[in-house]
Design a protein around this motif. Structure first.
Motif, PDB file in Angstrom:
ATOM      1  N   ARG A 162       0.835  -1.197   0.000  1.00  0.00           N
ATOM      2  CA  ARG A 162       0.000   0.000   0.000  1.00  0.00           C
ATOM      3  C   ARG A 162       0.870   1.247   0.000  1.00  0.00           C
ATOM      4  NH1 ARG A 162      -4.779  -1.404   4.427  1.00  0.00           N
ATOM      5  NH2 ARG A 162      -5.569  -3.283   3.365  1.00  0.00           N
ATOM      6  N   VAL A 163       0.428   2.237  -0.772  1.00  0.00           N
ATOM      7  CA  VAL A 163       1.154   3.500  -0.838  1.00  0.00           C
ATOM      8  C   VAL A 163       0.714   4.374   0.329  1.00  0.00           C
ATOM      9  CG1 VAL A 163       1.580   5.569  -2.204  1.00  0.00           C
ATOM     10  CG2 VAL A 163       1.369   3.351  -3.328  1.00  0.00           C
ATOM     11  N   GLY A 164       1.668   4.820   1.127  1.00  0.00           N
ATOM     12  CA  GLY A 164       1.383   5.650   2.284  1.00  0.00           C
ATOM     13  C   GLY A 164       2.545   5.587   3.254  1.00  0.00           C
ATOM     14  N   PRO A 165       2.449   6.269   4.388  1.00  0.00           N
ATOM     15  CA  PRO A 165       3.553   6.254   5.356  1.00  0.00           C
ATOM     16  C   PRO A 165       3.955   4.856   5.792  1.00  0.00           C
ATOM     17  CG  PRO A 165       1.930   7.926   5.927  1.00  0.00           C
ATOM     18  CD  PRO A 165       1.332   7.115   4.827  1.00  0.00           C
ATOM     19  N   GLY A 166       2.992   3.925   5.847  1.00  0.00           N
ATOM     20  CA  GLY A 166       3.291   2.570   6.287  1.00  0.00           C
ATOM     21  C   GLY A 166       4.270   1.846   5.391  1.00  0.00           C
ATOM     22  N   MET A 167       4.255   2.164   4.083  1.00  0.00           N
ATOM     23  CA  MET A 167       5.168   1.462   3.180  1.00  0.00           C
ATOM     24  C   MET A 167       6.607   1.865   3.465  1.00  0.00           C
ATOM     25  SD  MET A 167       4.707   3.364  -0.504  1.00  0.00           S
ATOM     26  CE  MET A 167       5.102   5.111  -0.676  1.00  0.00           C
ATOM     27  N   VAL A 168       6.810   3.136   3.819  1.00  0.00           N
ATOM     28  CA  VAL A 168       8.161   3.594   4.157  1.00  0.00           C
ATOM     29  C   VAL A 168       8.632   2.909   5.430  1.00  0.00           C
ATOM     30  CG1 VAL A 168       9.596   5.585   4.727  1.00  0.00           C
ATOM     31  CG2 VAL A 168       7.779   5.801   3.016  1.00  0.00           C
ATOM     32  N   GLU A 169       7.743   2.795   6.410  1.00  0.00           N
ATOM     33  CA  GLU A 169       8.090   2.119   7.654  1.00  0.00           C
ATOM     34  C   GLU A 169       8.427   0.649   7.396  1.00  0.00           C
ATOM     35  OE1 GLU A 169       4.696   2.770  10.064  1.00  0.00           O
ATOM     36  OE2 GLU A 169       5.068   4.921  10.329  1.00  0.00           O
ATOM     37  N   THR A 170       7.698   0.016   6.463  1.00  0.00           N
ATOM     38  CA  THR A 170       7.977  -1.387   6.131  1.00  0.00           C
ATOM     39  C   THR A 170       9.372  -1.548   5.554  1.00  0.00           C
ATOM     40  OG1 THR A 170       5.639  -1.869   5.714  1.00  0.00           O
ATOM     41  CG2 THR A 170       7.258  -3.330   4.694  1.00  0.00           C
ATOM     42  N   VAL A 171       9.730  -0.676   4.605  1.00  0.00           N
ATOM     43  CA  VAL A 171      11.039  -0.783   3.966  1.00  0.00           C
ATOM     44  C   VAL A 171      12.158  -0.437   4.941  1.00  0.00           C
ATOM     45  CG1 VAL A 171      12.481  -0.004   2.064  1.00  0.00           C
ATOM     46  CG2 VAL A 171      10.027  -0.273   1.712  1.00  0.00           C
ATOM     47  N   THR A 172      11.984   0.629   5.723  1.00  0.00           N
ATOM     48  CA  THR A 172      13.038   1.024   6.658  1.00  0.00           C
ATOM     49  C   THR A 172      13.232  -0.025   7.741  1.00  0.00           C
ATOM     50  OG1 THR A 172      11.432   2.380   7.879  1.00  0.00           O
ATOM     51  CG2 THR A 172      12.759   3.486   6.225  1.00  0.00           C
ATOM     52  N   ALA A 173      12.153  -0.731   8.107  1.00  0.00           N
ATOM     53  CA  ALA A 173      12.297  -1.813   9.077  1.00  0.00           C
ATOM     54  C   ALA A 173      13.156  -2.926   8.506  1.00  0.00           C
ATOM     55  CB  ALA A 173      10.928  -2.338   9.488  1.00  0.00           C
ATOM     56  N   ARG A 174      12.958  -3.238   7.233  1.00  0.00           N
ATOM     57  CA  ARG A 174      13.779  -4.251   6.590  1.00  0.00           C
ATOM     58  C   ARG A 174      15.233  -3.794   6.487  1.00  0.00           C
ATOM     59  NH1 ARG A 174      11.303  -8.968   4.894  1.00  0.00           N
ATOM     60  NH2 ARG A 174      13.513  -9.445   4.730  1.00  0.00           N
ATOM     61  N   ILE A 175      15.432  -2.518   6.208  1.00  0.00           N
ATOM     62  CA  ILE A 175      16.789  -1.979   6.157  1.00  0.00           C
ATOM     63  C   ILE A 175      17.455  -2.125   7.517  1.00  0.00           C
ATOM     64  CG2 ILE A 175      18.137   0.140   5.898  1.00  0.00           C
ATOM     65  CD1 ILE A 175      16.128   1.030   3.777  1.00  0.00           C
ATOM     66  N   GLY A 176      16.689  -1.855   8.576  1.00  0.00           N
ATOM     67  CA  GLY A 176      17.229  -1.975   9.922  1.00  0.00           C
ATOM     68  C   GLY A 176      17.563  -3.398  10.311  1.00  0.00           C
ATOM     69  N   ASP A 177      16.900  -4.366   9.654  1.00  0.00           N
ATOM     70  CA  ASP A 177      17.158  -5.783   9.944  1.00  0.00           C
ATOM     71  C   ASP A 177      18.338  -6.349   9.162  1.00  0.00           C
ATOM     72  OD1 ASP A 177      15.060  -5.865  11.701  1.00  0.00           O
ATOM     73  OD2 ASP A 177      13.614  -6.626  10.238  1.00  0.00           O
ATOM     74  N   THR A 178      18.919  -5.541   8.268  1.00  0.00           N
ATOM     75  CA  THR A 178      20.040  -6.028   7.464  1.00  0.00           C
ATOM     76  C   THR A 178      21.228  -6.359   8.354  1.00  0.00           C
ATOM     77  OG1 THR A 178      19.363  -4.735   5.537  1.00  0.00           O
ATOM     78  CG2 THR A 178      21.668  -5.422   5.624  1.00  0.00           C
ATOM     79  N   PRO A 179      21.867  -7.530   8.177  1.00  0.00           N
ATOM     80  CA  PRO A 179      23.019  -7.902   9.009  1.00  0.00           C
ATOM     81  C   PRO A 179      24.103  -6.835   8.973  1.00  0.00           C
ATOM     82  CG  PRO A 179      22.309  -9.756   7.657  1.00  0.00           C
ATOM     83  CD  PRO A 179      21.536  -8.571   7.184  1.00  0.00           C
ATOM     84  N   GLU A 180      24.706  -6.560  10.133  1.00  0.00           N
ATOM     85  CA  GLU A 180      25.730  -5.521  10.216  1.00  0.00           C
ATOM     86  C   GLU A 180      26.907  -5.802   9.295  1.00  0.00           C
ATOM     87  OE1 GLU A 180      26.910  -4.909  14.201  1.00  0.00           O
ATOM     88  OE2 GLU A 180      24.925  -4.289  14.905  1.00  0.00           O
ATOM     89  N   ALA A 181      27.181  -7.086   9.053  1.00  0.00           N
ATOM     90  CA  ALA A 181      28.321  -7.438   8.216  1.00  0.00           C
ATOM     91  C   ALA A 181      28.159  -6.963   6.781  1.00  0.00           C
ATOM     92  CB  ALA A 181      28.528  -8.952   8.226  1.00  0.00           C
ATOM     93  N   VAL A 182      26.908  -6.696   6.376  1.00  0.00           N
ATOM     94  CA  VAL A 182      26.665  -6.273   5.004  1.00  0.00           C
ATOM     95  C   VAL A 182      27.218  -4.873   4.767  1.00  0.00           C
ATOM     96  CG1 VAL A 182      24.848  -5.736   3.338  1.00  0.00           C
ATOM     97  CG2 VAL A 182      24.679  -7.780   4.765  1.00  0.00           C
ATOM     98  N   GLY A 183      27.275  -4.042   5.784  1.00  0.00           N
ATOM     99  CA  GLY A 183      27.786  -2.682   5.638  1.00  0.00           C
ATOM    100  C   GLY A 183      26.797  -1.661   6.152  1.00  0.00           C
ATOM    101  N   SER A 184      27.019  -0.399   5.794  1.00  0.00           N
ATOM    102  CA  SER A 184      26.144   0.669   6.247  1.00  0.00           C
ATOM    103  C   SER A 184      24.755   0.499   5.636  1.00  0.00           C
ATOM    104  CB  SER A 184      26.727   2.027   5.853  1.00  0.00           C
ATOM    105  OG  SER A 184      26.879   2.121   4.452  1.00  0.00           O
ATOM    106  N   PRO A 185      23.716   1.019   6.302  1.00  0.00           N
ATOM    107  CA  PRO A 185      22.347   0.819   5.821  1.00  0.00           C
ATOM    108  C   PRO A 185      22.152   1.353   4.405  1.00  0.00           C
ATOM    109  CG  PRO A 185      22.358   1.670   8.068  1.00  0.00           C
ATOM    110  CD  PRO A 185      23.767   1.749   7.580  1.00  0.00           C
ATOM    111  N   MET A 186      21.312   0.674   3.655  1.00  0.00           N
ATOM    112  CA  MET A 186      20.984   1.090   2.293  1.00  0.00           C
ATOM    113  C   MET A 186      20.066   2.308   2.339  1.00  0.00           C
ATOM    114  SD  MET A 186      21.487   0.329  -0.902  1.00  0.00           S
ATOM    115  CE  MET A 186      22.203  -1.309  -0.646  1.00  0.00           C
ATOM    116  N   PRO A 187      20.388   3.375   1.619  1.00  0.00           N
ATOM    117  CA  PRO A 187      19.498   4.548   1.620  1.00  0.00           C
ATOM    118  C   PRO A 187      18.212   4.277   0.850  1.00  0.00           C
ATOM    119  CG  PRO A 187      21.319   4.878   0.093  1.00  0.00           C
ATOM    120  CD  PRO A 187      21.609   3.604   0.828  1.00  0.00           C
ATOM    121  N   LEU A 188      17.188   5.038   1.161  1.00  0.00           N
ATOM    122  CA  LEU A 188      15.906   4.983   0.476  1.00  0.00           C
ATOM    123  C   LEU A 188      15.656   6.380  -0.089  1.00  0.00           C
ATOM    124  CD1 LEU A 188      13.384   3.177  -0.102  1.00  0.00           C
ATOM    125  CD2 LEU A 188      12.393   4.080   2.008  1.00  0.00           C
TER     126      LEU A 188
END
Length: 218
Positions: A27-53
């Motif tokens: 769904r398009v709205g604030p919730g979609m940004v929260e969904t993606v940023t939550a996934r970014i936050g779950d990225t393993p630290e070994a992968v590197g710095s967080p991916m920008p959106l």
């Protein structure tokens, strides 16, 4: 595309081999940004710095945010992100769409939207950079956007005639800006500023109808 199984630990494409699966927020709205940023936050630290959106901010007059997506899985974390925006074409004559992609090398999400071969634009970008202009030490950028206050020059690379594709780098990742129709690339000739929505979500951000381009429907 086939999911991991007993023989392979990665998602696989019959033509490309291992790939990072694309996930589009429903769904398009604030919730979609929260969904993606939550996934970014779950990225393993070994992968590197967080991916920008990356998103246009401020949005040009009449433009809206039209979708967000990410590529990756639970094992790799987020390896690429995409944000869709839409609005009036800069030269008039109807609507226009823009997809911004940030990705690690070898993912291929940006080249997929740009309609160019391979997982990275390096060869096409090298051709553009090699075409030096007389009197210039190097080929000047075709678009000079700013990403979180830092210059992020982009170069136009050859793509299908229904779109324009610009490629550069920001925060050590590939940065793509793909527009439909191709004339909408003139949007990047203006004072374009990109903001990382994973760091702060502007409450004034306006949302619109879902972009068909994130789903590959166009």
């Amino acid at each position: 595309m086939t999911p991991p199984d007993l023989m392979n630990s990665e998602w696989r494409c019959a033509d490309c081999g291992p790939v990072s699966p694309l996930q589009v927020a429903e769904r398009v709205g604030p919730g979609m940004v929260e969904t993606v940023t939550a996934r970014i936050g779950d990225t393993p630290e070994a992968v590197g710095s967080p991916m920008p959106l990356w998103c246009l901010w401020p949005l040009p007059p009449g433009w809206v945010m039209a979708g967000a997506a990410w590529a990756g899985d639970d094992r790799t974390g987020v390896r690429a992100t995409a944000v869709a925006c839409s609005g009036p074409a800069p030269l008039g004559g109807g609507p226009a769409d823009l997809v911004l992609v940030a990705e690690e090398p070898g993912v291929g999400l940006g080249t997929r939207f740009a309609g160019i071969p391979g997982p990275d634009p390096g060869a096409l970008l090298a051709d553009v950079m090699a075409d030096e202009l007389p009197g210039h030490a190097e080929n000047p950028a075709h678009a000079k956007v700013r990403a979180d206050g830092h210059p992020a020059p982009l170069w136009s690379v050859k793509s299908p005639t229904d779109r324009s594709a610009y490629v550069g780098e920001a925060r050590g990742r590939w940065l793509y800006a793909i527009t439909w129709p191709s004339s909408a690339g003139y949007l990047l000739a203006e004072d374009v500023v990109l903001h990382d929505l994973s760091e702060w979500l502007p409450p004034e951000l306006v949302y619109g109808a879902p972009s068909p381009y994130l789903h590959g429907l166009v």
